[in-house]
Design an enzyme around this catalytic site. Structure first.
Site, short mmCIF file in Angstrom:
data_model
loop_
_atom_site.label_atom_id
_atom_site.label_comp_id
_atom_site.label_asym_id
_atom_site.label_seq_id
_atom_site.Cartn_x
_atom_site.Cartn_y
_atom_site.Cartn_z
CB ALA A 65 -22.63 118.78 52.62
N GLY A 110 -20.36 119.44 48.10
CA GLY A 110 -21.55 118.80 47.56
C GLY A 110 -22.11 119.51 46.33
CD GLU A 113 -19.14 115.57 46.75
OE1 GLU A 113 -19.82 116.27 47.54
OE2 GLU A 113 -18.43 114.63 47.12
CD GLU A 133 -15.88 118.04 50.06
OE1 GLU A 133 -14.83 118.37 49.45
OE2 GLU A 133 -16.96 117.87 49.50
N1 CAA Z 1 -23.08 125.06 54.76
C1 CAA Z 1 -23.82 125.86 55.55
N2 CAA Z 1 -23.88 127.20 55.41
C2 CAA Z 1 -23.15 127.74 54.41
C3 CAA Z 1 -22.34 126.98 53.56
C4 CAA Z 1 -22.33 125.58 53.76
N3 CAA Z 1 -21.63 124.75 52.97
N4 CAA Z 1 -21.72 127.80 52.69
C5 CAA Z 1 -22.14 129.04 52.99
N5 CAA Z 1 -23.00 129.01 54.03
C6 CAA Z 1 -23.67 130.15 54.68
C7 CAA Z 1 -22.72 130.94 55.54
O1 CAA Z 1 -22.57 130.33 56.81
C8 CAA Z 1 -23.39 132.28 55.59
O2 CAA Z 1 -24.45 132.21 56.51
P1 CAA Z 1 -24.70 133.43 57.55
O3 CAA Z 1 -25.05 134.60 56.65
O4 CAA Z 1 -25.86 132.96 58.37
O5 CAA Z 1 -23.43 133.63 58.29
C9 CAA Z 1 -24.01 132.41 54.21
O6 CAA Z 1 -24.07 131.08 53.68
C10 CAA Z 1 -23.18 133.24 53.26
O7 CAA Z 1 -21.87 132.71 53.25
P2 CAA Z 1 -20.56 133.61 53.51
O8 CAA Z 1 -20.89 134.77 54.38
O9 CAA Z 1 -19.48 132.69 53.97
O10 CAA Z 1 -20.28 134.15 52.03
P3 CAA Z 1 -18.87 134.53 51.40
O11 CAA Z 1 -19.16 135.15 50.07
O12 CAA Z 1 -18.03 135.28 52.37
O13 CAA Z 1 -18.13 133.12 51.15
C11 CAA Z 1 -17.99 130.85 50.40
C12 CAA Z 1 -18.68 132.21 50.23
C13 CAA Z 1 -16.51 130.95 49.98
C14 CAA Z 1 -18.71 129.86 49.49
C15 CAA Z 1 -18.07 130.40 51.88
O14 CAA Z 1 -19.42 130.52 52.31
C16 CAA Z 1 -17.64 128.99 52.11
O15 CAA Z 1 -16.46 128.72 52.16
N6 CAA Z 1 -18.61 128.05 52.28
C17 CAA Z 1 -18.32 126.68 52.58
C18 CAA Z 1 -17.78 125.94 51.37
C19 CAA Z 1 -17.44 124.51 51.74
O16 CAA Z 1 -16.56 124.25 52.53
N7 CAA Z 1 -18.16 123.55 51.13
C20 CAA Z 1 -17.99 122.15 51.41
C21 CAA Z 1 -18.95 121.70 52.46
S1 CAA Z 1 -18.65 120.05 53.02
C22 CAA Z 1 -19.30 119.06 51.84
O17 CAA Z 1 -19.84 119.50 50.84
C23 CAA Z 1 -19.18 117.59 52.13
C24 CAA Z 1 -19.69 116.68 51.09
O18 CAA Z 1 -19.11 116.47 50.06
C25 CAA Z 1 -20.89 115.93 51.34
#
Ligand code: CAA
Length: 259
Positions: A65, A110, A113, A133
């Site tokens: 998400a 998400g 999911e 999460e």
């Molecule tokens: N939401 C918004 N933006 C996201 C994102 C997310 N879930 N995941 C990645 N991005 C964005 C980053 O902010 C970044 O944007 P900028 O270039 O503008 O800074 C871009 O995508 C590239 O990401 P990274 O620079 O972080 O890339 P990386 O290769 O270093 O890392 C990653 C990749 C490990 C996937 C890391 O991006 C990460 O940990 N992302 C979040 C993963 C996460 O926590 N997901 C769960 C979300 S909560 C959820 O999903 C709730 C639910 O069930 C409804």
């Protein structure tokens, strides 16, 4: 027409691509609404499409998400967001069509999911699955606490969700979260072949089988077996059953008409 997703049909198979690579295809409200619209207006009414492939553009399947969007949401909007995500996942899960997740990279939160709402998951060796999460102060919100234990068992689901432990593709295969792992370059050809093989089967039989499995998993064995009996009889009354059995006896390939 859509800004965040792509949808095309090739050889009776639909291809839905989450196309927001700069944010690793994170499911912001706009993406969810576009998927929802595509499911309602393009996929559901299309009787020529029986199988849909879901994948992500670029290096991620879906990284979750949208955290940036959630960060700024007022408290009460949290409910709308999780409801919207659930609505989309439920439409995929309950669709009479078969959805295959072609998991090309990160399938986190998400994204994991979304893959689990699909019927079958095929992963690239580069895929990574997880429900991180709790590290953000929330539970999984698009069905993870429910679909993950049903797929991998309660213990492994708790390991992944409570400790936010991600699993790589080979581990996802071992625990039954994915059905096949292939090198990255073979992902789409493998999924395409699988999709076409399902699309070539009798649609009513595929639909009834999906529904019996889905609905049967939510009930006791006896009730589930009654569901199978009903589905079997519906197939038995179809022209495609006559065609399928005639083709076998006549030693030819069946031509199903979805009747
Ligand atoms: N939401 C918004 N933006 C996201 C994102 C997310 N879930 N995941 C990645 N991005 C964005 C980053 O902010 C970044 O944007 P900028 O270039 O503008 O800074 C871009 O995508 C590239 O990401 P990274 O620079 O972080 O890339 P990386 O290769 O270093 O890392 C990653 C990749 C490990 C996937 C890391 O991006 C990460 O940990 N992302 C979040 C993963 C996460 O926590 N997901 C769960 C979300 S909560 C959820 O999903 C709730 C639910 O069930 C409804």
């Amino acid at each position: 027409m859509y800004e965040n997703i792509l949808y095309e049909v090739k050889d009776h198979v639909g291809y839905l691509t989450i196309n927001r690579p700069k944010a690793l295809n994170a499911l912001c409200t706009a993406v969810l609404e576009e998927i929802d619209d595509c499911l309602d207006t393009k996929i559901a009414p299309d009787n020529d499409v029986h199988v849909v492939v879901v994948t992500g553009a670029g290096r991620a399947f879906v990284a979750g998400a949208d955290i940036s969007e959630m960060q700024t949401k007022p408290v009460l909007e949290g409910h709308d967001y999780t409801e919207l995500g659930h609505k989309v996942m439920d439409k995929i899960d309950n669709s009479p069509k078969v959805f295959i997740a072609a998991v090309n990279g990160f399938a986190l939160g998400g994204g994991c999911e979304l893959s689990m709402a699909c019927d079958i998951r095929i992963a690239s060796e580069k895929a990574l699955f997880g429900q991180p999460e709790v590290g953000l102060g929330i539970t999984p919100g698009f069905g993870g606490t429910q679909r993950l234990p049903r797929l991998v068992g309660k213990g492994m689901a708790k390991y992944m969700i409570l400790a936010a432990k991600n699993v790589k593709a080979d581990e996802a295969l071992r625990i039954g979260l994915v059905q096949q792992v292939v090198p990255a370059e073979e992902l789409m050809p493998t999924v395409e072949k699988l999709a076409k093989s399902i699309a070539a089967k009798a649609p009513i039989a595929v639909q009834q089988s999906k529904m019996a499995i889905n609905n049967g998993m939510n009930t006791d064995l006896r009730t589930g077996c009654r569901l199978e009996i009903e589905g079997f009889q519906q197939c038995f009354a179809s022209e495609d059953r006559v065609e399928g059995m005639s083709a076998f006896v006549e030693k030819r390939d069946p031509v199903f008409q979805n009747k």
